[in-house]
Motif scaffolding. Sequence first.
Motif, PDB file in Angstrom:
ATOM      1  N   LEU A  56       0.977  -1.166  -0.147  1.00  0.00           N
ATOM      2  CA  LEU A  56       0.045  -0.029  -0.019  1.00  0.00           C
ATOM      3  C   LEU A  56       0.896   1.279  -0.065  1.00  0.00           C
ATOM      4  CD1 LEU A  56      -2.960  -0.463   2.621  1.00  0.00           C
ATOM      5  CD2 LEU A  56      -2.837   0.159   0.100  1.00  0.00           C
ATOM      6  N   ALA A  57       2.004   1.208   0.887  1.00  0.00           N
ATOM      7  CA  ALA A  57       2.757   2.161   1.039  1.00  0.00           C
ATOM      8  C   ALA A  57       3.496   2.886  -0.282  1.00  0.00           C
ATOM      9  CB  ALA A  57       3.828   2.164   1.995  1.00  0.00           C
ATOM     10  N   THR A  58       3.787   1.724  -1.316  1.00  0.00           N
ATOM     11  CA  THR A  58       4.523   1.946  -2.615  1.00  0.00           C
ATOM     12  C   THR A  58       3.371   2.374  -3.625  1.00  0.00           C
ATOM     13  OG1 THR A  58       4.502  -0.338  -2.739  1.00  0.00           O
ATOM     14  CG2 THR A  58       6.289   0.472  -2.012  1.00  0.00           C
ATOM     15  N   SER A  59       2.324   1.818  -3.416  1.00  0.00           N
ATOM     16  CA  SER A  59       1.118   2.093  -4.409  1.00  0.00           C
ATOM     17  C   SER A  59       0.450   3.407  -4.183  1.00  0.00           C
ATOM     18  CB  SER A  59       0.130   0.915  -4.587  1.00  0.00           C
ATOM     19  OG  SER A  59      -0.580   0.807  -3.406  1.00  0.00           O
ATOM     20  N   MET A  60       0.346   4.072  -3.135  1.00  0.00           N
ATOM     21  CA  MET A  60      -0.578   5.181  -2.915  1.00  0.00           C
ATOM     22  C   MET A  60       0.328   6.417  -3.329  1.00  0.00           C
ATOM     23  SD  MET A  60      -3.360   4.616  -1.046  1.00  0.00           S
ATOM     24  CE  MET A  60      -4.131   3.119  -0.722  1.00  0.00           C
ATOM     25  N   ALA A  61      -0.197   6.907  -4.382  1.00  0.00           N
ATOM     26  CA  ALA A  61       0.459   8.318  -4.843  1.00  0.00           C
ATOM     27  C   ALA A  61      -0.242   9.376  -3.994  1.00  0.00           C
ATOM     28  CB  ALA A  61       0.177   8.327  -6.124  1.00  0.00           C
ATOM     29  N   ALA A  62      -1.582   9.052  -3.334  1.00  0.00           N
ATOM     30  CA  ALA A  62      -1.968  10.370  -2.769  1.00  0.00           C
ATOM     31  C   ALA A  62      -1.247  11.039  -1.621  1.00  0.00           C
ATOM     32  CB  ALA A  62      -3.551   9.917  -2.120  1.00  0.00           C
ATOM     33  N   SER A  63      -0.978  12.383  -1.779  1.00  0.00           N
ATOM     34  CA  SER A  63      -0.441  12.851  -0.824  1.00  0.00           C
ATOM     35  C   SER A  63      -0.927  13.304   0.210  1.00  0.00           C
ATOM     36  CB  SER A  63       0.137  14.373  -1.350  1.00  0.00           C
ATOM     37  OG  SER A  63      -1.032  15.075  -1.688  1.00  0.00           O
ATOM     38  N   ARG A  64      -2.518  12.899   0.429  1.00  0.00           N
ATOM     39  CA  ARG A  64      -3.192  13.039   1.791  1.00  0.00           C
ATOM     40  C   ARG A  64      -3.450  11.907   2.361  1.00  0.00           C
ATOM     41  NH1 ARG A  64      -7.853  15.096   0.637  1.00  0.00           N
ATOM     42  NH2 ARG A  64      -7.821  14.665  -1.615  1.00  0.00           N
ATOM     43  N   LEU A  65      -2.774  10.885   2.073  1.00  0.00           N
ATOM     44  CA  LEU A  65      -3.191   9.599   2.518  1.00  0.00           C
ATOM     45  C   LEU A  65      -1.610   9.068   2.935  1.00  0.00           C
ATOM     46  CD1 LEU A  65      -4.381   7.363   3.832  1.00  0.00           C
ATOM     47  CD2 LEU A  65      -5.213   6.540   1.981  1.00  0.00           C
ATOM     48  N   ARG A  66      -1.176   8.809   4.036  1.00  0.00           N
ATOM     49  CA  ARG A  66       0.144   8.200   4.413  1.00  0.00           C
ATOM     50  C   ARG A  66       0.185   7.309   5.319  1.00  0.00           C
ATOM     51  NH1 ARG A  66       3.659  12.908   7.193  1.00  0.00           N
ATOM     52  NH2 ARG A  66       1.709  13.832   8.506  1.00  0.00           N
ATOM     53  N   PHE A  67       1.129   6.243   5.403  1.00  0.00           N
ATOM     54  CA  PHE A  67       1.281   5.160   6.536  1.00  0.00           C
ATOM     55  C   PHE A  67       2.333   5.502   7.135  1.00  0.00           C
ATOM     56  CE2 PHE A  67      -1.440   3.945   3.088  1.00  0.00           C
ATOM     57  CZ  PHE A  67      -2.318   3.154   3.689  1.00  0.00           C
ATOM     58  N   ILE A  68       2.289   5.308   8.672  1.00  0.00           N
ATOM     59  CA  ILE A  68       3.612   5.338   9.580  1.00  0.00           C
ATOM     60  C   ILE A  68       3.545   4.150  10.304  1.00  0.00           C
ATOM     61  CG2 ILE A  68       4.558   6.579  11.642  1.00  0.00           C
ATOM     62  CD1 ILE A  68       3.457   9.049  10.840  1.00  0.00           C
ATOM     63  N   HIS A  69       4.475   3.122  10.216  1.00  0.00           N
ATOM     64  CA  HIS A  69       4.766   2.063  10.670  1.00  0.00           C
ATOM     65  C   HIS A  69       5.427   2.190  11.998  1.00  0.00           C
ATOM     66  CE1 HIS A  69       3.530  -0.543   7.043  1.00  0.00           C
ATOM     67  NE2 HIS A  69       3.768   0.585   6.597  1.00  0.00           N
ATOM     68  N   LEU A  70       4.714   1.792  13.129  1.00  0.00           N
ATOM     69  CA  LEU A  70       5.229   1.778  14.202  1.00  0.00           C
ATOM     70  C   LEU A  70       6.337   0.599  14.573  1.00  0.00           C
ATOM     71  CD1 LEU A  70       2.313   2.727  16.456  1.00  0.00           C
ATOM     72  CD2 LEU A  70       3.830   4.265  15.336  1.00  0.00           C
ATOM     73  N   PRO A  71       7.291   0.752  15.492  1.00  0.00           N
ATOM     74  CA  PRO A  71       8.365  -0.238  15.663  1.00  0.00           C
ATOM     75  C   PRO A  71       7.514  -1.583  16.200  1.00  0.00           C
ATOM     76  CG  PRO A  71       8.928   1.636  16.824  1.00  0.00           C
ATOM     77  CD  PRO A  71       7.562   1.900  16.265  1.00  0.00           C
ATOM     78  N   ARG A  72       8.241  -2.623  15.737  1.00  0.00           N
ATOM     79  CA  ARG A  72       7.453  -4.004  16.180  1.00  0.00           C
ATOM     80  C   ARG A  72       7.769  -4.289  17.518  1.00  0.00           C
ATOM     81  NH1 ARG A  72       5.808  -7.812  12.917  1.00  0.00           N
ATOM     82  NH2 ARG A  72       6.729  -7.297  10.936  1.00  0.00           N
ATOM     83  N   GLU A  73       6.857  -4.702  18.322  1.00  0.00           N
ATOM     84  CA  GLU A  73       6.950  -5.154  19.676  1.00  0.00           C
ATOM     85  C   GLU A  73       8.033  -6.473  19.823  1.00  0.00           C
ATOM     86  OE1 GLU A  73       4.241  -6.228  23.557  1.00  0.00           O
ATOM     87  OE2 GLU A  73       3.476  -5.603  21.675  1.00  0.00           O
ATOM     88  N   ASN A  74       8.910  -6.543  20.842  1.00  0.00           N
ATOM     89  CA  ASN A  74       9.790  -7.605  20.757  1.00  0.00           C
ATOM     90  C   ASN A  74       9.171  -8.675  21.687  1.00  0.00           C
ATOM     91  OD1 ASN A  74      11.367  -6.809  18.645  1.00  0.00           O
ATOM     92  ND2 ASN A  74      12.689  -5.248  19.990  1.00  0.00           N
TER      93      ASN A  74
END
Length: 482
Positions: A56-74
Amino acid sequence: MADAELLFIPTPGMGHLVAMVEMAKLIVDRDPRLSVTVLVMKFPFDSDVDSYTNSLATSMAASRLRFIHLPRENANPDFSSGQFITNFVESNKPRVKQAIAELADSAGSTGRLAGFVLDMFCTTMIDLADELGVPSYVLFTSSAAFLGMMLHLQSLQDEYHVDITEYKDSAAELDCPSLTNPLPAKVLPPLVLTKETVRPFLGHAKRMRAAKGIIVNTFEELEPYALRSLAGLGAPAVYPLGPILNLKGETQTKACGGHQGNDIMEWLDEQPPSSVVFLCFGSMGSLGEEQVKEMACALERSGHRFLWSLRRPPPKGKVWFPSELMDPTEVLPEGFLDRTATIGKVIGWAPQVAVLAHPAIGGFVSHCGWNSTLESIWFGVAMATLPLYGEQQFNAFELVVELGLAVEIKMDYRRDPRMNSDFVVTADVIEGGIKKLMEEVDSERRKKVNEASEKSKMVLIEGGSSYLSLGCLIEDILNNKP
């Protein structure tokens, strides 16, 4: 430049995440004043979600929709615990807080924070929204009737001190204000029948009452009675925006080197219209070995063409997600594949949307997950119910008894680690359900499914009920932004 930014916080299960991303797309497509940032929490194990969000993050060209991936819990949590999701969301609160602080400081922020949109299992994040002085909206990814049931049970528990877990193994029927029919206790979800989980689960219902609004993945014409009942149950403003579906791309990479999806579609192309029964049990669904044998026997005896998505169950007590079954003969009756070679196809992962859309499909034996239910309605495919976990038994009851859109194989079948439920549905019962599903061509049920299918498309276009509801939600967000 957007005026206002919404922060979306989904639970990272496929059904919840996909609905939230599709809703985010609806909002940014509809109004240029709004932008959306999706904070993606990561389960402490690899799952389909990772590949989905990365694509999704690579296919989304929309500047008004973005993804922030939080660090994975260990941490190494206990997945079999009924508290797993609750603990997971709580443990991510500091990461969410930090991400919000970084967002506020960054030049990439596209507008003032206007509010949170939270998954139904992330309601404790309302605390963070309150700290920031912004409103919260909850995305409810199940039916309006199920939302009504949660609110009703929560008030029974907290105001009238009813012990809901006493309904476990009960033959009682309950009056539920969001249903026109009495609700059998045997279709209540395991989460309200287990001491460990009932309070945290119904705690979400309590928190939802404090939200600015609840967005429900349904539509007015599908559940008019349930939607009307919600105000009387103490719900805040309700926005039915459904069906919120991902109908364009598959949400999971094709298994087996990428060729399997093509093989499935080519096989379906060779089958007569409405002749194939499709059996598929969701991203977390699988059947035990004995149940697989009964299912195979039923399919063979029914004589109907079939496409069966068969997955290997996770080991006992392990993560819920099933895996691909490299050699189906390990679990199927001896000679089954040879005897059914001309009428059936056993597959692993299924491109469900593409399959349901295919004219060869005549019926769907489903686990009754709500997303799958809405997809089936969208494509006008009648269902037969074999629910496994979560709220699927309730959904099966709603589909069969309340809405008349499905055939019952079994409404109270369970395959849920919390319930120690090992009963097996016999081949005779399954065969009867499949025959009823596939052979009642001009039934009242099929007419209802076709009508619901038409309505599910009309509600999304300009002037439709869900289209108008989305407009009301956006207006509320913009009028109430800090």
